[in-house]
Design a protein around this motif. Structure first.
Motif, mmCIF file in Angstrom:
data_model
loop_
_atom_site.group_PDB
_atom_site.id
_atom_site.type_symbol
_atom_site.label_atom_id
_atom_site.label_comp_id
_atom_site.label_asym_id
_atom_site.label_seq_id
_atom_site.Cartn_x
_atom_site.Cartn_y
_atom_site.Cartn_z
ATOM 1 N N GLY A 13 0.815 -1.115 0.181
ATOM 2 C CA GLY A 13 -0.137 -0.118 0.239
ATOM 3 C C GLY A 13 0.880 1.274 -0.173
ATOM 4 N N ALA A 14 0.620 2.014 0.895
ATOM 5 C CA ALA A 14 1.433 3.222 1.149
ATOM 6 C C ALA A 14 2.587 2.948 1.908
ATOM 7 N N GLY A 15 3.006 2.092 2.483
ATOM 8 C CA GLY A 15 3.957 1.652 3.380
ATOM 9 C C GLY A 15 4.883 0.719 2.708
ATOM 10 N N ALA A 16 5.518 0.029 3.603
ATOM 11 C CA ALA A 16 6.443 -0.912 3.182
ATOM 12 C C ALA A 16 6.866 -1.992 4.221
ATOM 13 N N ASN A 17 7.252 -3.208 3.965
ATOM 14 C CA ASN A 17 7.839 -4.232 4.919
ATOM 15 C C ASN A 17 9.364 -4.193 4.781
ATOM 16 N N ILE A 18 9.890 -4.086 5.554
ATOM 17 C CA ILE A 18 11.628 -4.264 5.464
ATOM 18 C C ILE A 18 12.159 -5.340 6.208
ATOM 19 N N GLU A 19 13.006 -6.176 5.542
ATOM 20 C CA GLU A 19 13.623 -7.413 6.185
ATOM 21 C C GLU A 19 15.048 -7.303 5.853
ATOM 22 N N PHE A 20 15.873 -7.765 6.979
ATOM 23 C CA PHE A 20 17.164 -7.816 6.816
ATOM 24 C C PHE A 20 17.667 -8.781 8.013
ATOM 25 N N ALA A 21 18.897 -9.091 7.899
ATOM 26 C CA ALA A 21 19.500 -10.016 9.131
ATOM 27 C C ALA A 21 20.969 -9.640 9.072
ATOM 28 N N VAL A 22 21.585 -9.543 10.369
ATOM 29 C CA VAL A 22 22.990 -9.254 10.372
ATOM 30 C C VAL A 22 23.731 -10.482 10.881
ATOM 31 N N SER A 23 25.002 -10.509 10.614
ATOM 32 C CA SER A 23 25.681 -11.781 10.888
ATOM 33 C C SER A 23 26.137 -11.857 12.419
ATOM 34 N N TRP A 67 6.750 -0.324 7.712
ATOM 35 C CA TRP A 67 6.303 1.098 7.908
ATOM 36 C C TRP A 67 5.124 1.311 7.402
ATOM 37 N N ASP A 68 4.400 2.452 7.998
ATOM 38 C CA ASP A 68 2.911 2.538 7.505
ATOM 39 C C ASP A 68 2.866 3.833 6.554
ATOM 40 N N GLY A 69 3.859 4.499 6.041
ATOM 41 C CA GLY A 69 3.891 5.231 4.856
ATOM 42 C C GLY A 69 3.921 6.609 5.375
ATOM 43 N N LYS A 70 3.937 6.798 6.745
ATOM 44 C CA LYS A 70 3.858 8.322 7.410
ATOM 45 C C LYS A 70 5.421 8.582 7.930
ATOM 46 N N ASP A 71 5.497 10.016 7.927
ATOM 47 C CA ASP A 71 6.544 10.584 8.405
ATOM 48 C C ASP A 71 6.851 10.617 9.860
ATOM 49 N N ASP A 72 7.847 11.325 10.564
ATOM 50 C CA ASP A 72 7.939 11.051 12.051
ATOM 51 C C ASP A 72 6.592 12.084 12.571
ATOM 52 N N LEU A 73 6.045 12.859 11.952
ATOM 53 C CA LEU A 73 4.832 13.852 12.587
ATOM 54 C C LEU A 73 3.555 13.109 12.384
ATOM 55 N N LYS A 75 2.343 12.500 9.445
ATOM 56 C CA LYS A 75 1.601 12.823 7.963
ATOM 57 C C LYS A 75 2.060 11.815 6.779
ATOM 58 N N PRO A 76 1.151 11.445 5.998
ATOM 59 C CA PRO A 76 1.337 10.532 4.892
ATOM 60 C C PRO A 76 2.478 11.142 3.998
ATOM 61 N N VAL A 77 3.323 10.316 3.550
ATOM 62 C CA VAL A 77 4.532 10.739 2.728
ATOM 63 C C VAL A 77 4.385 10.544 1.137
ATOM 64 N N ALA A 78 4.415 11.527 0.555
ATOM 65 C CA ALA A 78 4.076 11.683 -0.922
ATOM 66 C C ALA A 78 5.398 11.572 -1.542
ATOM 67 N N GLY A 79 5.622 11.097 -2.700
ATOM 68 C CA GLY A 79 7.016 11.042 -3.548
ATOM 69 C C GLY A 79 7.836 9.951 -3.457
ATOM 70 N N ALA A 80 8.791 10.049 -3.885
ATOM 71 C CA ALA A 80 9.872 8.818 -3.807
ATOM 72 C C ALA A 80 10.426 8.678 -2.396
ATOM 73 N N THR A 81 10.497 7.528 -2.024
ATOM 74 C CA THR A 81 11.494 7.337 -0.762
ATOM 75 C C THR A 81 12.373 6.067 -0.846
ATOM 76 N N THR A 82 13.199 6.131 -0.020
ATOM 77 C CA THR A 82 14.367 5.270 0.132
ATOM 78 C C THR A 82 14.577 4.551 1.714
#
Length: 98
Positions: A13-23, A67-73, A75-82
């Motif tokens: 949707g507007a957010g993302a799922n982030i997966e990683f593992a450290v060694s 991540w729910d697609g919102k900034d620290d405040l 508010k929904p984030v519009a535009g490209a994100t990294t």
């Protein structure tokens, strides 16, 4: 320190799922960027240490964050994100000032 599983981002949707593992035990920081500006400080803490990391991180070296697609405040984030996942961050004493 290296990644046991490199960061993988899946849009949901507007957010993302982030997966990683450290060694190995290390400190990590996960942030959402818009250009070079951090718009959401998602998580930071030590993985694999004696104490449990702060929420939303979970005990262990493998992590899955939402991540729910919102900034620290909130508010929904519009535009490209990294998504930025940093490891091995630490502070070093350089000198006294004053």
């Amino acid at each position: 320190m290296t990644f046991a599983a490199k960061p993988k981002v899946t849009r949901i949707g507007a957010g993302a799922n982030i997966e990683f593992a450290v060694s190995a035990p290390t400190d990590v920081e996960v942030a959402i960027l818009n250009g070079t500006n951090v718009i959401r400080h998602l998580a930071a803490g030590v993985l694999g240490g004696a104490n449990a990391p702060p929420i939303p991180l979970k005990p262990g070296l493998a992590q899955v964050l939402d991540w729910d697609g919102k900034d620290d405040l909130g508010k929904p984030v519009a535009g490209a994100t990294t998504v930025r996942v940093r490891t091995g961050i630490g502070a070093k004493f350089g000198r006294l000032i004053g």
